[in-house]
Design an enzyme around this catalytic site. Structure first.
Site, PDB file in Angstrom:
ATOM      1  N   HIS A  77       0.853  -1.202   0.000  1.00 44.10           N
ATOM      2  CA  HIS A  77       0.000   0.000   0.000  1.00 44.10           C
ATOM      3  C   HIS A  77       0.881   1.243   0.000  1.00 44.10           C
ATOM      4  O   HIS A  77       1.986   1.228   0.549  1.00 44.10           O
ATOM      5  CB  HIS A  77      -0.996   0.010   1.170  1.00 44.10           C
ATOM      6  N   ASP A  79      -0.265   4.415   0.922  1.00 42.70           N
ATOM      7  CA  ASP A  79      -0.627   5.425   1.920  1.00 42.70           C
ATOM      8  C   ASP A  79       0.105   5.163   3.231  1.00 42.70           C
ATOM      9  O   ASP A  79       0.553   4.035   3.498  1.00 42.70           O
ATOM     10  CB  ASP A  79      -2.150   5.441   2.153  1.00 42.70           C
ATOM     11  N   ASP A 110       6.464   0.886   7.095  1.00 43.36           N
ATOM     12  CA  ASP A 110       5.046   0.573   6.826  1.00 43.36           C
ATOM     13  C   ASP A 110       4.527   1.432   5.682  1.00 43.36           C
ATOM     14  O   ASP A 110       3.983   2.495   5.919  1.00 43.36           O
ATOM     15  CB  ASP A 110       4.245   0.804   8.109  1.00 43.36           C
ATOM     16  N   GLU A 144      -5.005   1.563   2.583  1.00 42.05           N
ATOM     17  CA  GLU A 144      -4.934   0.459   3.556  1.00 42.05           C
ATOM     18  C   GLU A 144      -5.129   0.975   4.972  1.00 42.05           C
ATOM     19  O   GLU A 144      -5.799   0.348   5.792  1.00 42.05           O
ATOM     20  CB  GLU A 144      -3.577  -0.257   3.450  1.00 42.05           C
ATOM     21  N   GLU A 145      -4.515   2.131   5.247  1.00 44.50           N
ATOM     22  CA  GLU A 145      -4.504   2.621   6.635  1.00 44.50           C
ATOM     23  C   GLU A 145      -5.877   3.072   7.121  1.00 44.50           C
ATOM     24  O   GLU A 145      -6.062   3.311   8.312  1.00 44.50           O
ATOM     25  CB  GLU A 145      -3.485   3.761   6.794  1.00 44.50           C
ATOM     26  N   GLU A 172       2.316  -7.128   3.545  1.00 40.81           N
ATOM     27  CA  GLU A 172       3.232  -6.673   4.583  1.00 40.81           C
ATOM     28  C   GLU A 172       3.246  -7.569   5.827  1.00 40.81           C
ATOM     29  O   GLU A 172       2.268  -8.244   6.148  1.00 40.81           O
ATOM     30  CB  GLU A 172       2.865  -5.252   5.025  1.00 40.81           C
ATOM     31  N   HIS A 382       3.611   3.195  12.757  1.00 46.80           N
ATOM     32  CA  HIS A 382       2.685   4.221  13.273  1.00 46.80           C
ATOM     33  C   HIS A 382       3.293   5.023  14.433  1.00 46.80           C
ATOM     34  O   HIS A 382       2.588   5.794  15.078  1.00 46.80           O
ATOM     35  CB  HIS A 382       1.347   3.608  13.719  1.00 46.80           C
TER      36      HIS A 382
HETATM   37  C1  AME Z   1      -8.936  -2.092  10.222  1.00 45.58           C
HETATM   38  S1  AME Z   1      -8.216  -1.260   8.939  1.00 45.58           S
HETATM   39  C2  AME Z   1      -6.833  -0.481   9.652  1.00 45.58           C
HETATM   40  C3  AME Z   1      -5.594  -1.141   9.322  1.00 45.58           C
HETATM   41  C4  AME Z   1      -4.518  -1.021  10.356  1.00 45.58           C
HETATM   42  N1  AME Z   1      -3.381  -1.784   9.924  1.00 45.58           N
HETATM   43  C5  AME Z   1      -2.215  -1.777  10.544  1.00 45.58           C
HETATM   44  C6  AME Z   1      -1.148  -2.673  10.047  1.00 45.58           C
HETATM   45  O1  AME Z   1      -1.994  -1.033  11.471  1.00 45.58           O
HETATM   46  C7  AME Z   1      -5.022  -1.570  11.677  1.00 45.58           C
HETATM   47  O2  AME Z   1      -4.910  -2.769  11.963  1.00 45.58           O
HETATM   48  O3  AME Z   1      -5.541  -0.783  12.470  1.00 45.58           O
HETATM   49 ZN    ZN Z   2       0.914  -1.185   6.418  1.00 39.93          ZN
HETATM   50 ZN    ZN Z   3       0.014   0.861   8.969  1.00 41.14          ZN
END
Ligand code: AME
Ligand code: ZN
Ligand code: ZN
Length: 423
Positions: A77, A79, A110, A144-145, A172, A382
């Site tokens: 991804h 973003d 990420d 994705e985020e 990932e 993050h």
């Molecule tokens: C539910 S969609 C959000 C995606 C995000 N992915 C990661 C890897 O942090 C998460 O798990 O919060």
């Molecule tokens: Zn990611």
């Molecule tokens: Zn992420």
């Protein structure tokens, strides 16, 4: 030769990291233009697919010599999550390389690293004259985020994707602190729960039952006991992180606002709390649903609940959407061997603790493996000061060279043609 010099490889990674694809306003135009120009320099066929206007997915293709074989999908991804610039030692979109060789940037782990490592590995393989037997696709997806609904979800259900005849998806993973690489065969499903309590308002000096705050706090006590029981399983070494239900409070909302803050002598009539719950693929979801309805938000305590997000992580037949890691899935063993041939070690298969776009492909029955070639590195996804050491990035390219060679050479009949040739 100069194209593949170390400094040019790092400089291309920096260019991608410098593109501000952070939410809430990711610059997808710039990232798509950059990726398309990379594709051109590699003589890869490229198309930009906008299943939702303004949300492009860049799809690159390296046609194999046996295009009838199921293809390899190298997925990433584009973003990234936002960054609090003033809390970073180096600006998050500068991609500064410090004196130690660490590249600081949002997306360095990420997962802009992975997207660029795929491209660099393809560049090397092309220079060496490698011919893939299977067709290789590189997908660079948006959103994705924020859940992947306008990215991977729509793409996985699209005619375009269905016509690609994909046999395996790589997406990932997570960094590891030691020298093993981590690989994920499944992931926990997100349940984002909001519970609300209502109750009798009243004077702040009164000790009465059934106020909204008391009703909500009873639930929070129960939730915290459950949280501790899950956390204890990990601490006791009985379960891995991805094998328990996690639940964390992400907001608390109540009180009666006043010009100086909140009214201090009034017990409010409403109170709310939000929870990020992650559910392993084989969890007893019915019992968790009962627990929510009967213990955490019971109507008899004047409570209600809604889900902001709720997924089950199952395939069309209702079975947990997990990718096999045994001999029935040749891609797992091929990955293990390829990593080993490149001088790395793969750890035990794990369940990804959070969510990735891989879930959309797994739920349709495609095998998908979560893998980011990042070892000897703290997990800073993050987080402030996300970085990747340049040597780790370069090593990751070699790992992908080996994986792509093995995957693209693997024939339908259970043999790695490349190994046969080399023998
Ligand atoms: C539910 S969609 C959000 C995606 C995000 N992915 C990661 C890897 O942090 C998460 O798990 O919060
Ligand atoms: Zn990611
Ligand atoms: Zn992420």
């Amino acid at each position: 030769a100069s194209e593949s010099s170390e400094s040019n490889i790092i400089s291309r990674f920096q260019q991608f990291l410098q593109i501000k694809t952070n939410h809430p306003t990711p610059n997808y135009t710039q990232s798509s233009d950059f990726l398309t120009s990379q594709a051109k320099s590699l003589s890869l066929h490229s198309q930009t697919i906008e299943l939702v206007p303004g949300k492009p997915l860049v799809l690159l293709k390296w046609t194999g010599t046996s295009p009838e074989l199921p293809a390899i999908m190298l997925y990433s991804h584009t973003d990234v999550v936002p960054a609090e610039q003033d809390k970073w030692d180096h600006p998050p979109f500068e991609a500064h390389v410090d004196s130690e060789g660490r590249i600081y940037a949002r997306g360095s782990q990420d997962m802009k690293c992975v997207g660029m490592q795929y491209l660099e590995a393809v560049r090397k393989l092309k220079q060496w004259g490698f011919q893939p037997k299977r067709t290789i696709y590189l997908a660079f997806a948006p959103d994705e985020e924020i859940g992947g609904h306008d990215g991977a979800e729509k793409f996985s259900l699209s005619r375009v994707f269905q016509d690609l005849n994909v046999g395996i998806v790589l997406d990932e993973g997570l960094p590891s602190l030691d020298d093993h690489y981590r690989a994920f065969y499944a992931e926990r499903s997100p349940w984002w729960l909001v519970i609300k309590a209502v109750g009798i308002p009243g004077h702040g000096a009164k000790l009465y039952d059934n106020s909204a705050m008391e009703n909500l706090l009873k639930s929070i006590e129960s939730i915290r006991r459950y949280r501790a029981s899950q956390s204890d399983l990990i601490k006791a070494g009985l379960k891995a992180v991805g094998e328990v239900v996690s639940i964390n409070t992400v907001f608390l909302k109540s009180g009666t606002p006043s010009p100086t803050g909140f009214v201090m002598n009034l017990q409010p009539s409403e109170a709310e709390a939000g929870f990020d719950i992650r559910v392993p693929p084989t969890a007893d979801t019915e019992s968790l649903e009962r627990r929510i309805a009967e213990e955490w938000a019971p109507t008899w305590r004047n409570m209600s609940f809604i889900f902001k997000q709720k997924m089950y992580g199952r395939d069309a037949s209702g079975k947990p959407a997990v990718t096999k890691t045994d001999s029935s899935n040749p891609w797992w063993a091929l990955l293990e061997n390829a990593v080993q041939e490149a001088g790395g070690k793969l750890g035990k298969p794990e369940i990804f603790p959070a969510s990735t776009d891989a879930r959309y492909f797994r739920s349709l029955g495609f095998p998908a493996i979560g893998f980011s070639p990042i070892a000897n590195t703290p997990d800073l996804l993050h987080d402030h000061n996300e970085y990747l050491h340049k040597d780790e990035y370069l090593k990751g390219i070699k790992i992908y060279e080996s994986i792509i060679k093995a995957y693209a050479s693997y024939d339908e009949h259970g043999k790695d043609e490349r190994s046969k040739d080399e023998l």
